[in-house]
Scaffold this motif. Structure first.
Motif, PDB file in Angstrom:
ATOM      1  N   THR A  27       0.880  -1.166   0.000  1.00  0.00           N
ATOM      2  CA  THR A  27       0.000   0.000   0.000  1.00  0.00           C
ATOM      3  C   THR A  27       0.920   1.218   0.000  1.00  0.00           C
ATOM      4  N   VAL A  29       1.849   5.158  -0.268  1.00  0.00           N
ATOM      5  CA  VAL A  29       1.392   6.530  -0.101  1.00  0.00           C
ATOM      6  C   VAL A  29       2.414   7.408  -0.814  1.00  0.00           C
ATOM      7  N   ALA A  36      -0.964  14.802  -7.406  1.00  0.00           N
ATOM      8  CA  ALA A  36      -2.327  14.349  -7.688  1.00  0.00           C
ATOM      9  C   ALA A  36      -2.400  13.522  -8.965  1.00  0.00           C
ATOM     10  N   ALA A  39      -0.507  10.137  -8.522  1.00  0.00           N
ATOM     11  CA  ALA A  39      -1.247   9.236  -7.627  1.00  0.00           C
ATOM     12  C   ALA A  39      -2.457   8.638  -8.328  1.00  0.00           C
ATOM     13  N   ASP A  40      -3.124   9.455  -9.134  1.00  0.00           N
ATOM     14  CA  ASP A  40      -4.295   8.965  -9.868  1.00  0.00           C
ATOM     15  C   ASP A  40      -3.896   7.881 -10.859  1.00  0.00           C
ATOM     16  N   VAL A  44      -3.088   5.295  -6.087  1.00  0.00           N
ATOM     17  CA  VAL A  44      -2.648   5.372  -4.690  1.00  0.00           C
ATOM     18  C   VAL A  44      -3.063   6.708  -4.100  1.00  0.00           C
ATOM     19  N   ARG A  45      -2.825   6.862  -2.807  1.00  0.00           N
ATOM     20  CA  ARG A  45      -3.167   8.098  -2.127  1.00  0.00           C
ATOM     21  C   ARG A  45      -1.979   9.051  -2.145  1.00  0.00           C
ATOM     22  N   TRP A  46      -2.250  10.319  -2.406  1.00  0.00           N
ATOM     23  CA  TRP A  46      -1.227  11.353  -2.406  1.00  0.00           C
ATOM     24  C   TRP A  46      -1.291  12.151  -1.119  1.00  0.00           C
ATOM     25  N   VAL A  47      -0.132  12.353  -0.508  1.00  0.00           N
ATOM     26  CA  VAL A  47      -0.011  13.237   0.650  1.00  0.00           C
ATOM     27  C   VAL A  47       1.004  14.318   0.297  1.00  0.00           C
ATOM     28  N   ASP A  63      -1.060  13.276   8.673  1.00  0.00           N
ATOM     29  CA  ASP A  63      -2.035  12.785   7.700  1.00  0.00           C
ATOM     30  C   ASP A  63      -1.948  11.266   7.581  1.00  0.00           C
ATOM     31  N   HIS A  67      -4.777   8.337   8.527  1.00  0.00           N
ATOM     32  CA  HIS A  67      -5.359   7.458   7.514  1.00  0.00           C
ATOM     33  C   HIS A  67      -4.815   6.028   7.555  1.00  0.00           C
ATOM     34  N   GLU A  68      -3.497   5.873   7.598  1.00  0.00           N
ATOM     35  CA  GLU A  68      -2.912   4.526   7.592  1.00  0.00           C
ATOM     36  C   GLU A  68      -2.543   4.046   8.990  1.00  0.00           C
TER      37      GLU A  68
END
Length: 229
Positions: A27, A29, A36, A39-40, A44-47, A63, A67-68
């Motif tokens: 997973t 991050v 953005a 990540a798209d 995956v998720r962008w921080v 963050d 979330h994780e």
């Protein structure tokens, strides 16, 4: 599920590392100032993180905690090259700017993410360094590193490799190693490197997926462990 946070993961080595680790079941991050779109593409998720900004780094860690809740692998990949060629006009501010990203940024990020790493059963930190910081490599005429003059970048990577060994000694509960991607075609060098970006991420991916029981304080390239001098 292995949770991996990668800085500078919106392009180049960071992006390819993220892609490969997603394929390996991590997973991921994606950490970047502007991630953005990347990540798209990866799903995956962008921080958002700017490793030169203490508040930004702390906010990124908060963050991820929200979330994780844990980080198993931290990959300190964000880097800049800085001035190249004749160093006659090199300024202190230019050098400090490179060190702020390539070295101090690693310290900021590592410190902020340590509490999350310590929640992992097998915490790992990988610092993306370079043989460009090796005396042996940069003095060997058979190696590409010997023909490059990049005083700020090379100094920062020499310091980062040593920082890695010190962290490994000081934090024995975490496996901490440095990776040398080798001369890889990326934006950092105008895509002049002979290696593909996939080849350039071999060492990073190997360290991220090797599992418990391996050593700390190592310097590794895509062919295995190397001596640093």
């Amino acid at each position: 599920m292995t949770i991996t946070f990668i800085t500078g993961a919106n392009k180049g080595l960071g992006y390819e590392t993220a892609r490969r680790l997603v394929d390996a079941g991590h997973t991921v991050v994606l950490g970047a100032r502007d991630g953005a779109v990347a990540a798209d593409k990866l799903g995956v998720r962008w921080v958002r993180i700017d490793v030169t900004d203490e508040a930004s780094v702390r906010a990124a860690a908060a963050d991820v905690e929200q979330h994780e809740g844990v980080v198993d692998v931290l990959i300190n990949n964000a880097g800049v090259h800085g001035p190249m060629g004749d160093p006659s006009g090199l300024t202190g501010d230019e050098l400090l700017g490179v060190l702020d990203v390539n070295l101090v940024g690693v310290v900021r990020t590592t410190t902020a993410f340590l509490p999350l790493l310590r929640r992992s059963a097998d915490p790992v930190i990988i610092n993306v360094s370079s043989a460009m910081g090796s005396l042996a490599a940069t003095h060997d005429p058979a190696r590409a590193e010997s023909g490059v003059v990049a005083p700020a970048y090379t100094s920062s990577k020499a310091a980062l490799t040593m920082l890695t060994t010190q962290y490994a000694k000081g934090l024995p509960d975490i496996r901490i190693n440095a990776a040398d991607p080798g001369y890889t075609a990326t934006d950092l060098n105008g895509h002049s490197g002979p290696q593909t970006v996939t080849e350039g991420t071999d060492a990073i991916v190997a360290l991220a997926t090797e599992g418990p029981g391996h050593g700390s304080g190592r310097f590794v390239d895509r062919h295995g462990e190397i001596a640093w001098s």
